[in-house]
Design an enzyme around this catalytic site. Structure first.
Site, mmCIF file in Angstrom:
data_model
loop_
_atom_site.group_PDB
_atom_site.id
_atom_site.type_symbol
_atom_site.label_atom_id
_atom_site.label_comp_id
_atom_site.label_asym_id
_atom_site.label_seq_id
_atom_site.Cartn_x
_atom_site.Cartn_y
_atom_site.Cartn_z
ATOM 1 N N ASN A 67 0.871 -1.172 0.000
ATOM 2 C CA ASN A 67 0.000 0.000 0.000
ATOM 3 C C ASN A 67 0.910 1.225 0.000
ATOM 4 O OD1 ASN A 67 -1.783 2.054 0.514
ATOM 5 N ND2 ASN A 67 -2.376 1.344 2.565
ATOM 6 N N TRP A 68 1.054 1.812 -1.180
ATOM 7 C CA TRP A 68 2.012 2.922 -1.319
ATOM 8 C C TRP A 68 1.477 4.223 -0.716
ATOM 9 C CZ3 TRP A 68 4.250 2.409 -7.046
ATOM 10 C CH2 TRP A 68 4.892 1.162 -7.170
ATOM 11 N N LYS A 69 0.201 4.235 -0.363
ATOM 12 C CA LYS A 69 -0.429 5.423 0.239
ATOM 13 C C LYS A 69 -0.187 6.660 -0.648
ATOM 14 C CE LYS A 69 -0.264 3.218 4.703
ATOM 15 N NZ LYS A 69 -0.182 3.309 6.152
ATOM 16 N N GLY B 143 2.487 2.094 10.903
ATOM 17 C CA GLY B 143 3.473 3.168 10.776
ATOM 18 C C GLY B 143 4.208 3.493 12.062
ATOM 19 N N SER C 50 3.316 -2.318 10.491
ATOM 20 C CA SER C 50 4.762 -2.412 10.746
ATOM 21 C C SER C 50 5.349 -3.761 10.359
ATOM 22 C CB SER C 50 5.072 -2.074 12.212
ATOM 23 O OG SER C 50 4.706 -0.734 12.481
ATOM 24 N N GLY D 287 4.866 1.317 4.851
ATOM 25 C CA GLY D 287 6.211 1.891 4.739
ATOM 26 C C GLY D 287 7.213 1.001 4.010
ATOM 27 N N GLU E 249 -5.529 -4.907 10.630
ATOM 28 C CA GLU E 249 -4.498 -3.907 10.873
ATOM 29 C C GLU E 249 -4.814 -3.168 12.165
ATOM 30 O OE1 GLU E 249 -2.441 -2.739 6.928
ATOM 31 O OE2 GLU E 249 -4.180 -1.459 7.187
ATOM 32 N N HIS F 49 -9.511 1.255 4.865
ATOM 33 C CA HIS F 49 -8.252 1.415 5.601
ATOM 34 C C HIS F 49 -8.499 2.370 6.773
ATOM 35 C CE1 HIS F 49 -4.186 2.557 6.627
ATOM 36 N NE2 HIS F 49 -3.784 1.477 5.983
ATOM 37 N N GLU G 265 -6.898 4.733 7.868
ATOM 38 C CA GLU G 265 -6.651 6.146 7.558
ATOM 39 C C GLU G 265 -7.861 6.767 6.867
ATOM 40 O OE1 GLU G 265 -2.886 5.480 5.630
ATOM 41 O OE2 GLU G 265 -2.049 4.946 7.584
HETATM 42 P P1 PGA Z 1 2.833 0.173 7.774
HETATM 43 O O1 PGA Z 1 1.361 0.424 7.180
HETATM 44 O O2 PGA Z 1 3.351 -1.093 7.159
HETATM 45 O O3 PGA Z 1 3.602 1.392 7.397
HETATM 46 O O4 PGA Z 1 2.666 0.034 9.271
HETATM 47 C C1 PGA Z 1 0.474 -0.635 6.985
HETATM 48 C C2 PGA Z 1 -0.801 -0.134 6.367
HETATM 49 O O5 PGA Z 1 -1.255 0.960 6.690
HETATM 50 O O6 PGA Z 1 -1.387 -0.828 5.502
#
Ligand code: PGA
Length: 251
Positions: free
Chosen positions: A8-10, A176, A214, A236, A170, A100, A102
């Protein structure tokens, strides 16, 4: 079941950095072809970079699928700024990430709304990756199973099946932060998720359940050994080809 290694490149990068990243992933897979024996690969770039990443994948025949990070609950029309699931399917996406944390937090997306989006994405022929996970204080209060069960019951459309749906667990506090959940916590939650899905899906035993939060090359091996962990949703670490592929090597 092969592990799904989903990046997931966000909201990161430029066209140039997206091209660099996908070409490095393609070269890495070319050099390590046996990775595809155990893993399926998916990258979810920002919407504006989907087409160039798709073209780069087609140009090199890299065994990588692409997906969107979100889509509209509507099929088309007057929805300024939105991207429809038909548009994602039209440019060659196989998947879309929905719900997600976010998006749940930044855009106040409810599970009911995520279910609407997922229903629409399934009509477009996409597979959906539906994210669930508790906040830190919900876990501290011992409510993580209730929270995740409610998200699962409300976020999955009636048309969901193991063939078209992936669940990503998640925990919000692990995203993150560098603080992944323990393998014991992941084992307990993933088995709970599979049991909860059995209420709704006849083929819940076959649905992929990813862990996200993470995930790095150095913890992926332990996480992948946990029963009911069928892959990873990676933020990340998916922005660096060596780390993304390092996670697959840990399988
Ligand atoms: P992360 O993000 O690997 O940076 O913790 C995971 C995600 O939000 O899908």
């Amino acid at each position: 079941m092969k592990k799904l290694i989903a990046g997931n490149w966000k909201m990161n990068g430029t066209q140039a950095s997206a091209m660099d990243l996908i070409s490095a992933i393609g070269i890495g897979l070319d050099e390590n072809p046996s990775l595809t024996d155990t893993c399926d690969f998916l990258v979810c770039p920002p919407a504006l970079h989907l087409t160039i990443v798709k073209d780069a994948i087609e140009g090199t025949n890299a065994p990588v699928s692409i997906g969107g990070q979100d889509c509209s609950a509507n099929d088309n029309g007057a929805h300024t700024g939105d991207v429809s699931s038909d548009m994602l399917a039209d440019i060659g996406c196989e998947y879309v990430i929905l719900g997600h944390s976010e998006r749940r937090a930044d855009h106040e997306e409810t599970s009911a709304y995520i279910s609407e989006k997922a229903g629409r994405a399934l009509i477009s022929g996409l597979k959906v990756i539906i994210c669930v996970g508790e906040q830190e204080e919900e876990r501290e209060e011992g409510r993580e199973f209730d929270v995740v069960a409610k998200q699962l019951r409300e976020s999955l459309p009636n048309s969901a099946s193991a063939a078209n749906t992936v669940i990503a667990y998640e925990p919000v506090w692990a995203i993150g932060t560098g603080k992944a959940a323990t393998t014991d916590d992941v084992a307990a939650m993933h088995s709970f998720i599979r049991k909860t899905l059995q209420e709704k899906l006849a083929d819940a035993g076959d649905i992929r359940i990813l862990y996200g939060g993470s995930v790095k090359p150095d913890n992926a091996g332990d996480l992948f050994k946990v029963e009911n962990v069928d892959g990873a949703l990676i933020g990340g670490a998916s922005l660096k080809a060596d780390q993304y592929l390092g996670i697959a090597k840990a399988v």
